[in-house]
Design a protein around this motif. Structure first.
Motif, short mmCIF file in Angstrom:
data_model
loop_
_atom_site.label_atom_id
_atom_site.label_comp_id
_atom_site.label_asym_id
_atom_site.label_seq_id
_atom_site.Cartn_x
_atom_site.Cartn_y
_atom_site.Cartn_z
N LEU A 104 0.81 -1.22 0.00
CA LEU A 104 0.00 0.00 0.00
C LEU A 104 0.84 1.27 0.00
CD1 LEU A 104 0.56 -0.05 3.18
CD2 LEU A 104 -1.67 -1.07 3.37
N ASN A 105 0.16 2.35 -0.34
CA ASN A 105 0.73 3.68 -0.23
C ASN A 105 0.01 4.40 0.91
OD1 ASN A 105 2.57 3.59 -2.44
ND2 ASN A 105 0.86 3.79 -3.84
N PHE A 106 0.74 4.75 1.95
CA PHE A 106 0.14 5.37 3.11
C PHE A 106 -0.19 6.83 2.87
CE2 PHE A 106 2.12 1.76 5.26
CZ PHE A 106 1.13 1.40 6.16
N LEU A 129 12.79 -5.84 15.17
CA LEU A 129 12.61 -4.45 14.73
C LEU A 129 13.90 -3.99 14.07
CD1 LEU A 129 10.98 -1.82 14.58
CD2 LEU A 129 11.91 -1.22 16.83
N ASN A 130 13.82 -3.64 12.80
CA ASN A 130 14.93 -3.02 12.07
C ASN A 130 14.48 -1.64 11.65
OD1 ASN A 130 16.71 -5.32 12.02
ND2 ASN A 130 15.37 -6.21 10.50
N LYS A 131 15.23 -0.62 12.02
CA LYS A 131 14.79 0.72 11.65
C LYS A 131 15.98 1.62 11.34
CE LYS A 131 14.30 2.26 16.48
NZ LYS A 131 13.39 2.87 17.46
N SER A 132 15.71 2.53 10.40
CA SER A 132 16.66 3.56 10.02
C SER A 132 15.85 4.75 9.53
CB SER A 132 17.60 3.05 8.91
OG SER A 132 16.87 2.84 7.71
N ASN A 133 16.53 5.78 9.05
CA ASN A 133 15.80 6.92 8.50
C ASN A 133 15.03 6.55 7.23
OD1 ASN A 133 16.72 8.60 10.52
ND2 ASN A 133 18.44 9.39 9.33
N ASP A 134 15.50 5.52 6.53
CA ASP A 134 14.92 5.15 5.25
C ASP A 134 13.82 4.10 5.35
OD1 ASP A 134 16.69 6.86 3.93
OD2 ASP A 134 18.24 5.32 3.91
N SER A 135 13.84 3.26 6.38
CA SER A 135 12.88 2.17 6.43
C SER A 135 12.68 1.66 7.85
CB SER A 135 13.34 1.01 5.53
OG SER A 135 14.54 0.46 6.03
N VAL A 136 11.52 1.02 8.03
CA VAL A 136 11.19 0.36 9.29
C VAL A 136 10.64 -1.02 8.95
CG1 VAL A 136 9.69 0.38 11.32
CG2 VAL A 136 10.64 2.52 10.47
N MET A 137 11.09 -2.06 9.67
CA MET A 137 10.54 -3.39 9.52
C MET A 137 10.27 -3.96 10.91
SD MET A 137 10.47 -6.85 9.48
CE MET A 137 12.12 -7.45 9.80
N TYR A 138 9.01 -4.28 11.17
CA TYR A 138 8.59 -4.77 12.48
C TYR A 138 7.93 -6.14 12.32
CZ TYR A 138 5.38 -5.23 16.48
OH TYR A 138 4.67 -5.69 17.57
N ILE A 149 3.94 -8.86 10.01
CA ILE A 149 5.15 -8.17 9.56
C ILE A 149 4.71 -6.87 8.91
CG2 ILE A 149 7.15 -8.22 8.04
CD1 ILE A 149 7.14 -11.24 8.26
N PHE A 150 5.26 -5.78 9.41
CA PHE A 150 4.92 -4.46 8.90
C PHE A 150 6.20 -3.79 8.43
CE2 PHE A 150 4.84 0.14 10.06
CZ PHE A 150 3.96 0.57 9.08
N SER A 151 6.21 -3.32 7.19
CA SER A 151 7.36 -2.59 6.68
C SER A 151 6.89 -1.26 6.12
CB SER A 151 8.07 -3.40 5.58
OG SER A 151 7.24 -3.54 4.45
N THR A 162 1.80 -7.98 6.34
CA THR A 162 1.57 -9.40 6.13
C THR A 162 1.06 -10.03 7.42
OG1 THR A 162 3.30 -9.58 4.45
CG2 THR A 162 2.62 -11.61 5.52
N LEU A 163 -0.07 -10.71 7.33
CA LEU A 163 -0.62 -11.43 8.48
C LEU A 163 -0.48 -12.92 8.23
CD1 LEU A 163 -2.19 -11.35 11.20
CD2 LEU A 163 -4.27 -11.65 9.85
N SER A 164 0.17 -13.60 9.16
CA SER A 164 0.35 -15.05 9.07
C SER A 164 -0.47 -15.70 10.17
CB SER A 164 1.84 -15.41 9.23
OG SER A 164 2.01 -16.81 9.26
N ARG A 165 -1.38 -16.58 9.78
CA ARG A 165 -2.26 -17.25 10.74
C ARG A 165 -1.68 -18.61 11.11
NH1 ARG A 165 -4.92 -14.36 6.84
NH2 ARG A 165 -4.55 -16.05 5.36
N ASN A 166 -1.98 -19.09 12.31
CA ASN A 166 -1.44 -20.37 12.80
C ASN A 166 0.08 -20.41 12.61
OD1 ASN A 166 -4.00 -21.54 13.51
ND2 ASN A 166 -4.39 -21.80 11.32
N ASN A 167 0.71 -19.34 13.04
CA ASN A 167 2.14 -19.16 12.80
C ASN A 167 2.98 -19.95 13.81
OD1 ASN A 167 4.74 -17.33 13.48
ND2 ASN A 167 4.23 -17.17 11.31
N ASP A 168 3.96 -20.70 13.32
CA ASP A 168 4.80 -21.53 14.19
C ASP A 168 5.64 -20.69 15.15
OD1 ASP A 168 3.83 -23.85 13.08
OD2 ASP A 168 5.47 -24.05 11.63
N ALA A 169 6.15 -19.56 14.66
CA ALA A 169 6.98 -18.70 15.51
C ALA A 169 6.17 -18.15 16.68
CB ALA A 169 7.56 -17.55 14.69
#
Length: 286
Positions: A104-106, A129-138, A149-151, A162-169
């Motif tokens: 998507l485009n926010f 959580l990976n984050k910088s001025n250019d990107s965020v990945m949670y 997973i949100f980027s 991304t939503l993962s259902r019945n996720n092993d992790a």
């Protein structure tokens, strides 16, 4: 085989788009769409619907993919995840992974930056959580065995969910939490520790850990350390930030990995990496 199919799909979709754009009128456009549909259907063994106005949709036994300029939020697939303030341009469902991804485009106002906070408020527990001025990945998990997973790329207002259902992790995390014990304090044997290179580190304070190696090379200092727990290294990183090392930051936060890299206004940079109670510090004065 799936990877091969994915490559074929992407290649065919690009071909479809180029073919359709080159059509002179609506009749030729429809012919182009139908040819494209048959090509991709043959490659994927799936049902394909191509419309240059509304986008592309593909249905196979492995899942589905839909693209468009302003798609509807897939509420049923995304469960309790809140609808973001954004324009949705792609939705992908994968049956084997039991997951749904949205690209998507926010909106420029209150779009991407606030969405991660909403996930935390919903009860998702941060795992990465990976984050910088250019990107965020949670990446977070919840006790209903879902993982999200949100980027987000702030400059371009672009992102994915991304939503993962019945996720092993997620399952493993909450099962391990039941057996988790409090972290025992680490005993430091400073008799085997090397000296902190104070003269070369300027305002960087000593780390409360056993120094295992020190390397001095022109304007670069490299220090190896061990026997320091997660809470202590996290506190040390926050102390470094408070000293002004917060320009162009890059940070990774995981259970057994913490890292932080940044510069100050004097063009001096520091990089700290910790994994399983040991790590290294690199300090550059250039």
């Amino acid at each position: 085989m799936k990877s091969k199919k994915s490559i074929i799909i992407i290649t065919m979709l690009i071909s479809i788009s180029l073919f359709s754009v080159g059509c002179a009128d609506k009749i030729e456009e429809k012919i182009g769409n139908k040819i494209g549909e048959k090509i991709v259907e043959k490659a994927t063994d799936g049902e394909v619907d191509v419309d240059t106005k509304d986008g592309v949709s593909i249905e196979t036994e492995d899942g589905s993919m839909k693209t468009g300029e302003n798609l509807e939020w897939p509420k049923e697939s995304m469960g309790s995840l809140p609808k973001p303030k954004a324009t949705i341009i792609n939705i992908t469902d994968l049956k084997e992974e039991d997951s749904t991804s949205v690209i998507l485009n926010f909106d420029k106002k209150n779009g991407g930056p606030n969405y991660m906070e909403k996930l935390i408020d919903m009860g998702y527990i941060q795992r990465t959580l990976n984050k910088s001025n250019d990107s965020v990945m949670y990446m977070g998990v919840k006790d209903d065995n879902t993982a999200v997973i949100f980027s987000y790329q702030p400059e371009e207002e672009y992102g994915s969910i991304t939503l993962s259902r019945n996720n092993d992790a997620a399952k493993e995390y909450f099962e391990s939490k039941d057996d988790e014990k409090d972290e025992e304090p680490i005993e430091l044997d400073m008799s085997e520790s090397m000296d902190w290179p104070e003269d070369s580190m300027d305002d960087i304070p000593p780390i409360k850990a056993q120094i295992s190696s020190v390397s001095l090379n022109n304007n670069n200092v490299s220090i190896g350390f061990k026997n320091i727990g997660r809470e202590d290294i996290a506190s040390y990183i926050e102390e470094i930030k408070s000293l002004g090392y917060d320009i162009d930051p890059m940070e990774t936060i995981m259970d057994n990995v913490l890292s932080y890299t940044a510069s100050n206004d004097k063009d001096r940079s520091i990089s700290i990496r910790w994994t399983d109670n040991e790590g290294n510090i690199n300090y550059n004065k250039q």
